[in-house]
Write an enzyme that holds these catalytic residues in place. Structure first.
Site, short mmCIF file in Angstrom:
data_model
loop_
_atom_site.label_atom_id
_atom_site.label_comp_id
_atom_site.label_asym_id
_atom_site.label_seq_id
_atom_site.Cartn_x
_atom_site.Cartn_y
_atom_site.Cartn_z
N HIS A 1 0.85 -1.20 0.00
CA HIS A 1 0.00 0.00 0.00
C HIS A 1 0.88 1.25 0.00
CE1 HIS A 1 -2.87 -3.05 1.88
NE2 HIS A 1 -3.20 -2.88 0.61
N LEU B 1 1.13 5.83 -0.85
CA LEU B 1 0.62 7.13 -1.28
C LEU B 1 1.76 7.75 -2.08
CD1 LEU B 1 -1.24 9.68 0.97
CD2 LEU B 1 0.43 10.41 -0.73
N HIS C 1 -3.15 3.93 -2.67
CA HIS C 1 -3.51 2.51 -2.76
C HIS C 1 -3.64 1.94 -1.37
CE1 HIS C 1 -2.00 -1.85 -3.53
NE2 HIS C 1 -3.30 -1.81 -3.71
N ASN D 1 -10.47 -5.28 -5.48
CA ASN D 1 -10.75 -6.56 -4.81
C ASN D 1 -12.20 -6.54 -4.35
OD1 ASN D 1 -8.01 -7.17 -4.92
ND2 ASN D 1 -7.80 -7.57 -2.74
N PRO E 1 -1.76 1.38 -10.88
CA PRO E 1 -0.42 1.58 -10.33
C PRO E 1 0.57 0.63 -10.99
CG PRO E 1 -1.83 0.41 -8.75
CD PRO E 1 -2.68 0.71 -9.96
N HIS F 1 -5.16 -4.54 -12.89
CA HIS F 1 -5.17 -3.67 -11.70
C HIS F 1 -3.79 -3.14 -11.35
CE1 HIS F 1 -3.11 -6.60 -9.26
NE2 HIS F 1 -3.41 -6.02 -8.13
N GLY G 1 1.57 -6.23 -11.42
CA GLY G 1 1.61 -7.61 -10.95
C GLY G 1 3.02 -8.00 -10.55
N LYS H 1 5.46 4.41 1.83
CA LYS H 1 5.04 3.00 1.79
C LYS H 1 4.85 2.50 3.21
CE LYS H 1 5.65 0.28 -1.49
NZ LYS H 1 4.79 -0.28 -2.54
#
Ligand code: 5GP
Ligand code: MN
Ligand code: MN
Length: 482
Positions: free
Chosen positions: A205, A207, A236, A331, A379, A405, A408, A481
């Site tokens: 996750h 910003l 995210h 999700n 992203p 999304h 990966g 992060k």
């Protein structure tokens, strides 16, 4: 994966249902030759084949080019089930982080306005926005308020001054999935969520402050309000401990469903229940509530980012033009109308690491964007790029209105950690012009750019397949992060 992957169309590959006994439909994996090579090294295609065995599955078990191994279902997977054909709902097809998703915020700042302030800006973001596993935030809600927040979505916090009503217009489902029932969410889950709303969470996750470095579709970019050298913020995160607990609770409740409802599963992690069973209904109601919590979480994260920008640049966030382009879940499972074999029907679309990508004209696309299609936020990684795409008609025809999304993962967390041992990823990034701050150094290693596929390759595939089209590419300037 050594099984069959037969090319169908420009960038789709088929695992025929004859591959494994029990497959009810084919598998479809969207990829080009370059990505296929990486995909074959992983067991994820086998997971695509397993998902094809779910009761009531329609058309195909689908995977996007950012596919990689996940819990039961691969990440990057799409599966639609028809309740009228015994269709099931599966928590593993949504993921532990219910309504993990991305929010994208514009500004009226340009590269020249921020380039000398990036360190200060990233520091201020890092010390204001709580990040890291288990972190609590500055917004505290009691159990009753947390349940209300799950029923109402971001409107609940906007009514308390944390955002503006137009933020809702630019959020999937207006930030409120209908028929959520917060009372189906366990006390334990509520407790975990009560102090975590407005926190980023760990690892993947983030910003990120980004700059638009190419515009591919000037007309759509104009509608979206994006232009070259413009500064934007990408967030995210998902539903934190609350969503995780909802998923965990349901997996326990679903354990005996195959025996009870008489179906077989190739993998216990594919636990599922008929949509219209007591277990299925309870999970759906709780999952929707957790999804609304996820929208609230990103609302509060955005609000904190707006405040930080206002502090650093000495102007209000409104003055800085910090308007939300869009917020989209990746999700989630949703009941949607789709055309299957020429017939319109309502199906449960599971998107796990996959993004809704409705095209122009779809009634669920916000009015402002309806003439061009839904903004799709992709992203990539913290060193190379991220994208804004727009939903395209091919998605409705081929993938139940869905696209990829992200980039990966290309390396497992363990492999990436090993690869990063002894390196200072933050310094490497700074060298490339990206200021990164994280609550854990290991986290940075696990998340280093080369741990992910090249997002440009993934975007090539979804563009060529007409699932979503390129609008703008952004490059990272600063990131915090978990
Ligand atoms: P997931 O939801 O599967 O954890 O992550 C979604 C996607 O986010 C990943 O596939 C990856 O492409 C992207 N991503 C992960 N970390 C970062 C980051 O720090 N910055 C950007 N821009 N993208 C990231
Ligand atoms: Mn997540
Ligand atoms: Mn995510």
């Amino acid at each position: 994966f050594t099984g069959p992957l037969e090319r169908i169309g420009c960038c789709c590959h088929r695992i025929p249902k004859s591959y494994k006994a029990g497959m009810r439909v084919d598998g479809h994996i969207y990829a080009n030759d370059k990505l296929l090579e990486a995909i074959r090294k992983d067991q994820a295609p086998d997971q695509v084949a397993n998902v094809a065995m779910l009761p009531g599955i329609q058309v195909a078990s689908i995977a996007m080019p950012d596919i990689h191994w996940g819990y039961g279902f691969c990440i990057g997977g799409v599966c639609a089930t028809d309740p009228e054909e015994g269709g099931v709902i599966s928590p593993g097809g949504v993921g532990y982080d219910i309504n993990c998703g991305v929010r994208f915020i514009k500004t009226n700042l340009y590269l020249d306005d921020v380039k000398h302030h990036m360190k200060e800006l990233v520091k201020a973001l890092f010390y204001t926005v709580p990040s890291g596993a288990g972190r609590t935030g500055r917004y505290k809600f009691d159990a009753t308020e947390t349940r209300r927040l799950m029923g109402e979505g971001p409107r609940f916090v906007i009514d308390r001054g944390l955002g503006v009503a137009r933020d809702l217009d630019h959020t999937e489902a207006n930030g409120r999935i209908d028929d959520a029932d917060p009372h189906q969410v366990s006390d334990h889950a509520v407790k975990r969520g009560a102090e975590q709303c407005g926190t980023l969470g760990s690892g993947n996750h983030f910003l990120e402050v980004q700059v638009v470095d190419s515009v591919f579709d000037a007309d759509v970019a104009k509608v979206f309000g994006l232009e070259l050298n413009q500064i934007c913020v990408m967030i995210h995160s998902g539903s934190r401990g609350l969503g995780y607990q909802v998923c965990d609770d349901s997996l326990a409740a679903f354990r005996n469903c195959p025996t009870k409802y008489g179906f077989e599963l190739p993998d216990r992690q594919l636990a599922c229940a008929p949509v219209d069973s007591p277990e299925g209904r309870k999970y759906i109601a709780a999952m929707r509530a957790a999804a609304n919590y996820g929208f609230c979480n990103r609302q509060l994260l955005m609000q904190q980012a707006r405040e930080v920008f206002a502090g650093v640049f000495g102007r209000s966030w409104e003055d800085l033009g910090m308007e939300q382009l869009y917020d989209v879940a990746h999700n989630i499972a949703k009941l949607e109308e789709h055309t299957v074999d020429g017939k319109k029907k309502k199906v449960w679309v599971h998107r796990k690491g996959a993004t809704r990508a409705f095209p122009a004209g779809h009634p669920e696309v916000p009015e402002k964007y309806r003439a061009v299609g839904q903004p799709v936020i992709i992203p990539g990684d913290m060193g190379r790029a991220s994208w804004v795409l727009v939903g395209a008609p091919g998605a409705m025809e081929k993938t139940f209105g869905t696209t990829c999304h992200g980039a990966g993962r290309a390396m497992s967390r363990t492999a990436a950690l090993k690869d990063g041992a002894g390196r200072r990823i933050d310094r490497e990034l700074e060298h490339k012009g990206v200021i990164a701050m994280a609550s854990s150094r290991n986290g940075l290693a696990e998340e280093q750019p080369k741990a992910y596929k090249n997002v440009d390759d993934v975007v090539d595939v979804v563009h060529e397949a007409d699932l979503s089209r390129r609008v703008a590419r952004m490059r990272p300037l600063g990131v915090i992060k978990g």
